[in-house]
Design a protein around this motif. Structure first.
Motif, PDB file in Angstrom:
ATOM      1  N   ILE A  50       0.937  -1.431  -0.167  1.00 15.65           N
ATOM      2  CA  ILE A  50      -0.063  -0.419   0.054  1.00 15.65           C
ATOM      3  C   ILE A  50       1.098   1.148  -0.031  1.00 15.65           C
ATOM      4  N   ILE A  51       2.168   1.335   0.341  1.00 16.18           N
ATOM      5  CA  ILE A  51       3.089   2.254   1.217  1.00 16.18           C
ATOM      6  C   ILE A  51       3.669   3.023  -1.196  1.00 16.18           C
ATOM      7  N   VAL A  52       3.711   2.089  -1.352  1.00 24.50           N
ATOM      8  CA  VAL A  52       4.130   1.528  -2.754  1.00 24.50           C
ATOM      9  C   VAL A  52       3.320   1.516  -4.045  1.00 24.50           C
ATOM     10  N   LEU A  53       1.928   1.080  -3.584  1.00 27.56           N
ATOM     11  CA  LEU A  53       0.903   1.624  -4.474  1.00 27.56           C
ATOM     12  C   LEU A  53       1.321   3.153  -5.129  1.00 27.56           C
ATOM     13  N   LEU A  54       1.243   4.034  -4.926  1.00 19.31           N
ATOM     14  CA  LEU A  54       0.554   5.233  -4.943  1.00 19.31           C
ATOM     15  C   LEU A  54       2.185   5.649  -6.327  1.00 19.31           C
ATOM     16  N   PRO A  55       3.398   5.913  -5.278  1.00 19.15           N
ATOM     17  CA  PRO A  55       3.948   5.625  -6.143  1.00 19.15           C
ATOM     18  C   PRO A  55       4.479   4.902  -7.557  1.00 19.15           C
ATOM     19  N   VAL A  56       3.914   3.884  -7.478  1.00 19.58           N
ATOM     20  CA  VAL A  56       3.913   3.021  -8.633  1.00 19.58           C
ATOM     21  C   VAL A  56       3.080   3.637  -9.542  1.00 19.58           C
ATOM     22  N   LEU A  57       1.496   4.002  -9.261  1.00 18.77           N
ATOM     23  CA  LEU A  57       0.869   4.274 -10.265  1.00 18.77           C
ATOM     24  C   LEU A  57       1.264   5.558 -11.106  1.00 18.77           C
ATOM     25  N   LEU A  58       2.149   6.333 -10.213  1.00 19.14           N
ATOM     26  CA  LEU A  58       2.801   7.365 -10.976  1.00 19.14           C
ATOM     27  C   LEU A  58       3.093   7.421 -11.713  1.00 19.14           C
ATOM     28  N   ALA A  59       4.727   6.247 -11.751  1.00 20.14           N
ATOM     29  CA  ALA A  59       5.553   5.323 -12.633  1.00 20.14           C
ATOM     30  C   ALA A  59       4.980   5.082 -13.542  1.00 20.14           C
ATOM     31  N   ILE A  60       3.402   4.260 -13.403  1.00 21.48           N
ATOM     32  CA  ILE A  60       2.513   3.701 -14.503  1.00 21.48           C
ATOM     33  C   ILE A  60       2.463   4.850 -15.978  1.00 21.48           C
ATOM     34  N   LEU A  86       7.450  -3.162 -25.943  1.00 25.78           N
ATOM     35  CA  LEU A  86       8.434  -1.608 -25.286  1.00 25.78           C
ATOM     36  C   LEU A  86       7.484  -1.162 -24.449  1.00 25.78           C
ATOM     37  N   MET A  87       6.231  -0.724 -24.126  1.00 25.56           N
ATOM     38  CA  MET A  87       5.201  -0.541 -23.332  1.00 25.56           C
ATOM     39  C   MET A  87       6.025  -0.912 -21.353  1.00 25.56           C
ATOM     40  N   ALA A  88       6.536  -2.436 -22.069  1.00 28.33           N
ATOM     41  CA  ALA A  88       6.699  -3.684 -20.271  1.00 28.33           C
ATOM     42  C   ALA A  88       8.255  -3.286 -20.345  1.00 28.33           C
ATOM     43  N   ALA A  89       8.256  -3.481 -21.593  1.00 25.14           N
ATOM     44  CA  ALA A  89       9.841  -2.302 -20.372  1.00 25.14           C
ATOM     45  C   ALA A  89      10.351  -1.445 -20.355  1.00 25.14           C
ATOM     46  N   VAL A  90       9.324  -0.463 -20.761  1.00 27.23           N
ATOM     47  CA  VAL A  90       9.850   0.586 -20.294  1.00 27.23           C
ATOM     48  C   VAL A  90       8.899   0.741 -18.521  1.00 27.23           C
ATOM     49  N   LEU A  91       7.735  -0.093 -18.511  1.00 23.20           N
ATOM     50  CA  LEU A  91       6.744   0.014 -17.270  1.00 23.20           C
ATOM     51  C   LEU A  91       7.668  -0.636 -16.131  1.00 23.20           C
ATOM     52  N   GLY A  93      11.128  -1.162 -15.811  1.00 27.78           N
ATOM     53  CA  GLY A  93      12.329   0.092 -15.404  1.00 27.78           C
ATOM     54  C   GLY A  93      11.742   0.851 -14.740  1.00 27.78           C
ATOM     55  N   MET A  94      11.001   1.735 -14.859  1.00 31.89           N
ATOM     56  CA  MET A  94      10.042   2.971 -14.241  1.00 31.89           C
ATOM     57  C   MET A  94       9.731   2.436 -13.104  1.00 31.89           C
ATOM     58  N   THR A  95       8.651   0.974 -12.568  1.00 31.05           N
ATOM     59  CA  THR A  95       8.504   1.219 -11.863  1.00 31.05           C
ATOM     60  C   THR A  95       9.349   0.219 -10.828  1.00 31.05           C
ATOM     61  N   SER A  96      11.009  -0.139 -11.361  1.00 28.77           N
ATOM     62  CA  SER A  96      11.365  -0.964 -10.632  1.00 28.77           C
ATOM     63  C   SER A  96      12.416   0.203  -9.854  1.00 28.77           C
ATOM     64  N   ALA A  97      13.037   1.206 -10.481  1.00 26.53           N
ATOM     65  CA  ALA A  97      13.343   1.979  -9.878  1.00 26.53           C
ATOM     66  C   ALA A  97      12.798   3.228  -9.123  1.00 26.53           C
ATOM     67  N   ILE A  98      11.353   3.346  -9.302  1.00 24.07           N
ATOM     68  CA  ILE A  98      10.953   3.389  -7.723  1.00 24.07           C
ATOM     69  C   ILE A  98      10.928   2.572  -6.176  1.00 24.07           C
ATOM     70  N   ILE A  99       9.924   1.861  -7.084  1.00 27.21           N
ATOM     71  CA  ILE A  99      10.698   0.887  -5.865  1.00 27.21           C
ATOM     72  C   ILE A  99      11.832   0.228  -4.710  1.00 27.21           C
ATOM     73  N   VAL A 100      12.771   0.862  -5.879  1.00 23.83           N
ATOM     74  CA  VAL A 100      14.345   0.449  -5.423  1.00 23.83           C
ATOM     75  C   VAL A 100      14.642   1.569  -4.425  1.00 23.83           C
ATOM     76  N   LEU A 101      14.214   2.307  -5.431  1.00 21.39           N
ATOM     77  CA  LEU A 101      14.407   3.967  -4.521  1.00 21.39           C
ATOM     78  C   LEU A 101      13.971   3.911  -2.968  1.00 21.39           C
ATOM     79  N   ILE A 102      12.920   3.241  -3.022  1.00 21.37           N
ATOM     80  CA  ILE A 102      12.013   3.657  -1.866  1.00 21.37           C
ATOM     81  C   ILE A 102      12.558   2.697  -0.308  1.00 21.37           C
ATOM     82  N   GLU A 103      12.632   1.081  -1.272  1.00 24.93           N
ATOM     83  CA  GLU A 103      13.701   0.423  -0.517  1.00 24.93           C
ATOM     84  C   GLU A 103      14.747   1.106  -0.114  1.00 24.93           C
ATOM     85  N   SER A 104      15.560   1.212  -0.507  1.00 29.52           N
ATOM     86  CA  SER A 104      17.135   2.315   0.066  1.00 29.52           C
ATOM     87  C   SER A 104      16.623   3.416   0.607  1.00 29.52           C
ATOM     88  N   ASN A 105      15.452   3.528   1.179  1.00 30.20           N
ATOM     89  CA  ASN A 105      14.708   4.910   1.788  1.00 30.20           C
ATOM     90  C   ASN A 105      14.567   4.565   3.396  1.00 30.20           C
TER      91      ASN A 105
END
Length: 191
Positions: A50-60, A86-91, A93-105
């Motif tokens: 639930i914490i990562v849901l909103l940032p993931v939606l924004l990344a999507i 292309l859609m799967a690759a961009v999605l 990459g972007m969603t993984s980057a957001i989740i990893v940023l949250i993981e490291s915070n």
């Protein structure tokens, strides 16, 4: 494009958020040691999802807009399968980057972040001789940052593949349901 409505983006965000947290929890338990690592009971995958849901939606949202812009710039020279990849690759990459940023915070205090801190603290014992990636990072970035970057890069790369697979599966399901529902008219419209 199949992910052009808010409900479809929200469904994808739910699948990616919950799936990514479940994936990272299992990944952290089994990949860094030869036996299962039992973490202290601070990780609650539902709360973390639930914490990562909103940032993931924004990344999507950003990823879909970027992908549609790239597809429109191609002037129809991209096949539907290439558009989906292309859609799967961009999605992914972007969603993984957001989740990893949250993981490291550290300030957010998620369970996957606590697992990350624990893994970073034992990483020297897990890889006493290192591996190629860790050795390169230790050469480029001295100190404990190399260990943290090593874990984040491995988590991010594997999470990106997982999110790409989730996105492709959901795109195929939505395309299949749309084809069954609208039949041949849908097939002619997407060409």
């Amino acid at each position: 494009m199949i992910l052009h409505t808010l409900p479809r983006k929200f469904v994808l965000a739910i699948f990616i958020a919950f799936g990514s947290i479940a994936w990272l929890s299992k990944w952290h338990q089994y990949v860094y040691t030869r036996s299962r690592v039992d973490f202290p009971p601070v990780s609650n995958w539902a709360r973390d999802s639930i914490i990562v849901l909103l940032p993931v939606l924004l990344a999507i949202w950003i990823s879909v807009a970027l992908t549609e812009w790239i597809i429109n710039r191609s002037n129809g020279r991209m096949s539907l399968s290439t558009q989906s990849i292309l859609m799967a690759a961009v999605l992914g990459g972007m969603t993984s980057a957001i989740i990893v940023l949250i993981e490291s915070n550290r300030s957010i205090g998620t369970g996957i972040g606590n697992e990350f801190i624990f893994l970073a603290s034992i990483c020297n014992r897990v890889y006493p001789n290192g591996n190629l990636l860790l050795s390169t990072l230790k050469w480029a970035v001295p100190g404990a940052q190399a260990l943290r970057l090593h874990i984040l890069l491995r988590d991010g790369a594997n999470l990106m593949l997982f999110n790409m697979a989730t996105t492709l599966l959901l795109i195929m399901l939505m395309e299949g349901f749309a084809f069954v529902r609208f039949g041949n008219a849908y097939a002619h419209e997407t060409r």
